[in-house]
Design a protein around this motif. Structure first.
Motif, PDB file in Angstrom:
ATOM      1  N   THR A 356       0.972  -1.207  -0.077  1.00  0.00           N
ATOM      2  CA  THR A 356      -0.006   0.162   0.014  1.00  0.00           C
ATOM      3  C   THR A 356       0.854   1.342   0.040  1.00  0.00           C
ATOM      4  OG1 THR A 356      -0.207   0.334   2.376  1.00  0.00           O
ATOM      5  CG2 THR A 356      -1.954  -1.175   1.281  1.00  0.00           C
ATOM      6  N   VAL A 357       0.294   2.214  -0.887  1.00  0.00           N
ATOM      7  CA  VAL A 357       1.101   3.656  -0.982  1.00  0.00           C
ATOM      8  C   VAL A 357       0.141   4.604  -0.456  1.00  0.00           C
ATOM      9  CG1 VAL A 357       2.331   5.006  -2.346  1.00  0.00           C
ATOM     10  CG2 VAL A 357       2.663   2.544  -2.607  1.00  0.00           C
ATOM     11  N   PRO A 368      -1.962 -11.082   5.838  1.00  0.00           N
ATOM     12  CA  PRO A 368      -0.618 -11.445   6.670  1.00  0.00           C
ATOM     13  C   PRO A 368       0.574 -10.732   5.670  1.00  0.00           C
ATOM     14  CG  PRO A 368      -1.336 -13.052   5.717  1.00  0.00           C
ATOM     15  CD  PRO A 368      -2.584 -12.390   5.400  1.00  0.00           C
ATOM     16  N   ASN A 369       0.706 -11.024   4.325  1.00  0.00           N
ATOM     17  CA  ASN A 369       1.687 -10.470   3.799  1.00  0.00           C
ATOM     18  C   ASN A 369       1.487  -9.169   3.175  1.00  0.00           C
ATOM     19  OD1 ASN A 369       4.019 -10.600   2.031  1.00  0.00           O
ATOM     20  ND2 ASN A 369       3.702 -12.241   0.926  1.00  0.00           N
ATOM     21  N   LEU A 370       1.775  -8.174   4.055  1.00  0.00           N
ATOM     22  CA  LEU A 370       1.136  -6.730   3.628  1.00  0.00           C
ATOM     23  C   LEU A 370       2.551  -5.747   4.110  1.00  0.00           C
ATOM     24  CD1 LEU A 370      -1.071  -4.442   3.069  1.00  0.00           C
ATOM     25  CD2 LEU A 370      -1.366  -4.529   5.459  1.00  0.00           C
ATOM     26  N   VAL A 371       2.838  -4.787   3.211  1.00  0.00           N
ATOM     27  CA  VAL A 371       4.001  -3.957   3.266  1.00  0.00           C
ATOM     28  C   VAL A 371       3.237  -2.448   3.090  1.00  0.00           C
ATOM     29  CG1 VAL A 371       5.948  -2.426   2.623  1.00  0.00           C
ATOM     30  CG2 VAL A 371       5.626  -5.243   2.680  1.00  0.00           C
ATOM     31  N   ALA A 372       3.021  -1.564   4.201  1.00  0.00           N
ATOM     32  CA  ALA A 372       2.550  -0.287   4.097  1.00  0.00           C
ATOM     33  C   ALA A 372       3.657   0.810   3.935  1.00  0.00           C
ATOM     34  CB  ALA A 372       1.716  -0.155   5.212  1.00  0.00           C
ATOM     35  N   LEU A 373       3.426   1.573   3.230  1.00  0.00           N
ATOM     36  CA  LEU A 373       4.297   2.663   2.637  1.00  0.00           C
ATOM     37  C   LEU A 373       3.685   4.062   2.922  1.00  0.00           C
ATOM     38  CD1 LEU A 373       6.365   1.270  -0.267  1.00  0.00           C
ATOM     39  CD2 LEU A 373       6.946   1.007   1.903  1.00  0.00           C
ATOM     40  N   VAL A 386       9.832  12.249   0.389  1.00  0.00           N
ATOM     41  CA  VAL A 386       9.718  11.175  -0.616  1.00  0.00           C
ATOM     42  C   VAL A 386       8.195  11.518  -0.815  1.00  0.00           C
ATOM     43  CG1 VAL A 386       9.707   8.864  -0.537  1.00  0.00           C
ATOM     44  CG2 VAL A 386      11.388   9.936   0.850  1.00  0.00           C
ATOM     45  N   HIS A 387       7.965  11.489  -2.133  1.00  0.00           N
ATOM     46  CA  HIS A 387       6.944  11.700  -2.695  1.00  0.00           C
ATOM     47  C   HIS A 387       6.206  10.400  -2.986  1.00  0.00           C
ATOM     48  CE1 HIS A 387       7.458  15.941  -2.866  1.00  0.00           C
ATOM     49  NE2 HIS A 387       8.642  15.712  -3.444  1.00  0.00           N
ATOM     50  N   ILE A 388       4.774  10.362  -3.240  1.00  0.00           N
ATOM     51  CA  ILE A 388       3.773   9.082  -3.510  1.00  0.00           C
ATOM     52  C   ILE A 388       4.555   8.544  -4.716  1.00  0.00           C
ATOM     53  CG2 ILE A 388       1.796   8.455  -4.562  1.00  0.00           C
ATOM     54  CD1 ILE A 388       1.479   8.917  -1.754  1.00  0.00           C
ATOM     55  N   ARG A 389       5.064   9.468  -5.829  1.00  0.00           N
ATOM     56  CA  ARG A 389       5.527   8.786  -7.069  1.00  0.00           C
ATOM     57  C   ARG A 389       6.838   7.878  -6.964  1.00  0.00           C
ATOM     58  NH1 ARG A 389       6.530  11.701 -13.130  1.00  0.00           N
ATOM     59  NH2 ARG A 389       6.568   9.886 -14.181  1.00  0.00           N
ATOM     60  N   ASP A 390       7.684   8.518  -5.763  1.00  0.00           N
ATOM     61  CA  ASP A 390       8.888   7.795  -5.698  1.00  0.00           C
ATOM     62  C   ASP A 390       8.217   6.476  -5.200  1.00  0.00           C
ATOM     63  OD1 ASP A 390      10.214   9.928  -6.261  1.00  0.00           O
ATOM     64  OD2 ASP A 390       9.823  10.895  -4.205  1.00  0.00           O
ATOM     65  N   LEU A 391       7.523   6.315  -4.012  1.00  0.00           N
ATOM     66  CA  LEU A 391       7.083   5.127  -3.384  1.00  0.00           C
ATOM     67  C   LEU A 391       6.576   4.083  -4.345  1.00  0.00           C
ATOM     68  CD1 LEU A 391       5.606   6.490  -0.303  1.00  0.00           C
ATOM     69  CD2 LEU A 391       7.769   5.441  -0.450  1.00  0.00           C
ATOM     70  N   VAL A 392       5.617   4.547  -5.284  1.00  0.00           N
ATOM     71  CA  VAL A 392       5.000   3.990  -6.277  1.00  0.00           C
ATOM     72  C   VAL A 392       6.120   2.928  -7.246  1.00  0.00           C
ATOM     73  CG1 VAL A 392       3.603   3.699  -8.360  1.00  0.00           C
ATOM     74  CG2 VAL A 392       2.906   5.072  -6.474  1.00  0.00           C
ATOM     75  N   LYS A 393       7.059   3.660  -7.702  1.00  0.00           N
ATOM     76  CA  LYS A 393       7.968   3.188  -8.453  1.00  0.00           C
ATOM     77  C   LYS A 393       8.759   2.190  -7.662  1.00  0.00           C
ATOM     78  CE  LYS A 393       9.192   7.549 -11.202  1.00  0.00           C
ATOM     79  NZ  LYS A 393      10.012   8.517 -11.497  1.00  0.00           N
ATOM     80  N   ASN A 394       9.052   2.642  -6.285  1.00  0.00           N
ATOM     81  CA  ASN A 394       9.960   1.790  -5.371  1.00  0.00           C
ATOM     82  C   ASN A 394       9.213   0.204  -5.173  1.00  0.00           C
ATOM     83  OD1 ASN A 394      12.535   1.048  -3.782  1.00  0.00           O
ATOM     84  ND2 ASN A 394      10.468   0.885  -2.232  1.00  0.00           N
ATOM     85  N   CYS A 395       7.803   0.448  -5.002  1.00  0.00           N
ATOM     86  CA  CYS A 395       7.145  -0.739  -4.784  1.00  0.00           C
ATOM     87  C   CYS A 395       7.017  -1.838  -5.770  1.00  0.00           C
ATOM     88  CB  CYS A 395       5.751  -0.391  -3.979  1.00  0.00           C
ATOM     89  SG  CYS A 395       4.724   0.203  -5.576  1.00  0.00           S
ATOM     90  N   ARG A 402      -0.344  -7.301  -5.720  1.00  0.00           N
ATOM     91  CA  ARG A 402      -1.133  -6.123  -5.575  1.00  0.00           C
ATOM     92  C   ARG A 402      -0.506  -4.955  -5.322  1.00  0.00           C
ATOM     93  NH1 ARG A 402      -6.921  -8.108  -6.689  1.00  0.00           N
ATOM     94  NH2 ARG A 402      -6.957 -10.508  -6.275  1.00  0.00           N
ATOM     95  N   ILE A 403      -0.890  -3.821  -5.893  1.00  0.00           N
ATOM     96  CA  ILE A 403      -0.567  -2.508  -5.294  1.00  0.00           C
ATOM     97  C   ILE A 403      -1.838  -1.579  -5.042  1.00  0.00           C
ATOM     98  CG2 ILE A 403       0.555  -0.141  -5.799  1.00  0.00           C
ATOM     99  CD1 ILE A 403       2.268  -1.859  -7.925  1.00  0.00           C
ATOM    100  N   VAL A 404      -1.837  -0.910  -3.946  1.00  0.00           N
ATOM    101  CA  VAL A 404      -3.045  -0.284  -3.491  1.00  0.00           C
ATOM    102  C   VAL A 404      -2.475   0.996  -3.189  1.00  0.00           C
ATOM    103  CG1 VAL A 404      -4.957   0.038  -1.653  1.00  0.00           C
ATOM    104  CG2 VAL A 404      -4.262  -2.129  -2.434  1.00  0.00           C
TER     105      VAL A 404
END
Length: 558
Positions: A356-357, A368-373, A386-395, A402-404
């Motif tokens: 999630t971003v 259970p298998n969740l990473v929250a940014l 650190v902007h949303i766009r940076d996080l989307v690229k990194n994820c 899935r990306i949320v």
């Protein structure tokens, strides 16, 4: 139902708590019903147990022990509402009412509000006197702290609250000239809330019926209840008290607010969204906007009960999420996009990895298998953002199934579309727009904001191949929030993205209370992906698309 009234040994109110389960832990543990702190409190100091004849308290064996009515006990019960259970400096009184028992008394009425008294508007005259005395007591409290050189940095939140409550109690006792019409207990509560909490916002945040709180200035506080705005007579003492409340919200998150950075987005511990602006940008004084989240986990059944959509729509959306369709939730400000995104995200199977971003973390997923940014604002030197766009690229490098994304509001829309087109099917996000067609236009603009000089035709091809469904969320003038359309994106034809509406909300006017009335219904269009599923011999209930109208239960909406 279990109600708990908590005070210090001096008799100062710490808070009120309630639980629908009688069996619970008391102590420093994070699972304790009552937050406790101190060396004389064990992690599981005592626990409560429901028996046939009532509620029992069992000591956990700590050397400080558990006292009932000043007598040390290993086990005591059934507990009476007048019994006082002492754990270190905490004094607890319990009221246990079994389900179906209509018995009610003053104690259960007081303790049923979490965590402070409910919203009770004082008269304007009393409010002026209360504000004046609140300011006096607060100044005395600052002097009291300074004289004793109290190092509050070494205290945790609970210890600081208990110490401050005792100090306020002594100060009020020393002021014998307090007006007789002033409720000293209420005065102590307000000063305590302003000193270590969120001041007059605490009772508003504690009221489950209030969905939004807006502070326009120190003496202008509004709240939304049942879809309607009301003005609170309770105010902050001054602008400094408002800024202190903002700092108490943003500091634990590593964010800041000052003249060089006068705007901030943050969240409360329960996930409620907070926005604050201070002078020089805010001309009337510092202001706060809090959009509350429900305390209990919100599910699709809640949305059906609220009348926000019907069972067929829920079944269809659950099918779409399970079959990894990319879903875009569209809606205006305050229409409930994030709430719906939360509900749909919880349809994702537990065996998939989710990233999630968000700009300010609000989503509550339970897989259970969740990473929250979470994005980060710049520091005082204007660096480190650190902007949303940076996080989307990194994820994309984090092997997500899935990306949320909490909300696409800039160039990250292009990165999100590319992710949806390159092996991350089943992703979800939200966009500000009033209709599904407007949502497509909005996406085109957001992609252009990425700085890539792409032709419109290329952008539309990206959108048509990436987005499968657009769920339109709307907020009506009465405060009701509803899913007004579920639309499938059918591809590109003649340079125009083709849309096919699957479900529609048809408004039929308003009821006697001014709430919108209408019906949810299928349009009869069969989604293309359903035909694909049937060709793969995956059974789909075709009654979901029969076009039969389903009457809506008249509710407030979420």
């Amino acid at each position: 139902m279990l109600y708990v009234l908590v005070k210090t040994k001096k008799g100062t109110l710490v808070g009120n708590y309630s639980s629908d389960k009688a069996g619970c832990i008391l102590g420093r543990s994070s699972s304790s019903l009552v937050p406790m702190a101190g060396r004389k409190v064990a992690d599981e100091h005592a626990h409560l147990e429901e028996r046939t004849d009532g509620l029992y308290v069992i000591d956990g064996g700590h050397r400080a022990g558990t006292l009932v009515n000043n007598v040390r006990v290993k086990e005591y019960g059934p507990i009476n509402k007048d019994d006082v259970i002492a754990i270190s400096d905490y004094r607890l009184q319990f009221r246990f009412v079994r389900i179906g028992n209509n018995e009610e008394d003053s104690f259960s009425k007081r303790a049923s509000i979490l965590p402070v008294k409910s919203v009770e508007e004082p008269s304007p005259v009393n409010n002026e006197k209360m504000t004046r005395w609140r300011e006096k007591i607060r100044r005395s409290l600052v002097s009291y702290m300074d004289l004793r050189r109290v190092n509050v940095a070494d205290m945790d939140d609970d210890a600081l609250r208990i110490f401050t409550a005792e100090a306020i109690d002594r100060i009020i006792q020393d002021h014998e000239d307090i007006d007789s019409e002033i409720d000293k207990d209420e005065l102590a509560r307000q000063v305590l809330a302003e000193a270590v909490g969120l001041g007059p916002l605490e009772p508003l945040l504690a009221d489950d019926d209030i969905s939004e709180v807006m502070v326009n200035a120190r003496d202008e506080i509004f709240y939304e209840k049942a879809g309607r705005l009301n003005k609170s007579e309770v105010t902050f003492t001054d602008d400094a008290a408002v800024i202190s409340a903002i700092e108490r919200i943003v500091s634990p998150l590593g964010r800041r607010i000052d003249e060089s950075s006068p705007m901030v987005d943050a969240r409360l511990k329960d996930g409620s969204r907070v926005n604050a602006v201070i002078p020089p940008l805010a001309l009337k004084g510092p202001n706060i906007t809090i959009r509350k989240f429900m305390k209990e986990r919100l599910t699709a059944d809640h949305l059906i009960k609220f009348g926000s959509l019907n069972k067929s729509m829920v079944s269809f959306l659950e099918l779409a999420v399970a079959q990894r369709k990319n879903i875009l939730i569209s809606g205006g400000t305050g229409s409930g996009k994030t709430t719906l995104l939360n509900v749909l995200s919880n349809f994702i199977p537990d065996n998939e990895r989710i990233v999630t971003v968000e700009d300010a973390a609000e989503l509550k997923l339970y897989q259970p298998n969740l990473v929250a940014l979470e994005a980060r604002p710049p520091n005082q030197e204007g660096k480190g953002a650190v902007h949303i766009r940076d996080l989307v690229k990194n994820c994309l490098r984090m092997r997500p199934d899935r990306i949320v994304v909490g909300e696409c509001r800039g160039g990250e829309a292009l990165d999100m579309l590319q992710a949806m087109n390159t092996g991350h099917e089943g992703s979800l996000t939200t966009v500000h727009a009033n209709t599904p067609r407007d949502c497509i236009s909005r996406l085109e603009v957001l992609v252009l904001m990425s700085g890539m000089d792409l032709p419109v035709q290329a952008i539309r091809e990206q959108i048509s191949s990436a987005i499968d469904l657009i769920v339109q969320q709307s907020r009506f003038s009465c405060g009701t929030r509803k899913v007004t359309s579920i639309t499938e994106v059918n591809g590109l034809e003649g340079g125009i993205i083709q849309l096919s509406e699957i479900y529609r909300y048809s408004q039929r006017g308003y009821d006697k209370e001014g709430r919108v009335r209408g019906d949810f219904g299928a349009t009869g269009n069969i989604p293309d992906f359903v035909e694909e599923l049937r060709s793969r011999h995956i059974e789909v209930d075709m009654n979901l698309f029969g076009g039969a109208q389903e009457s809506e239960a008249i509710q407030d909406g979420f």
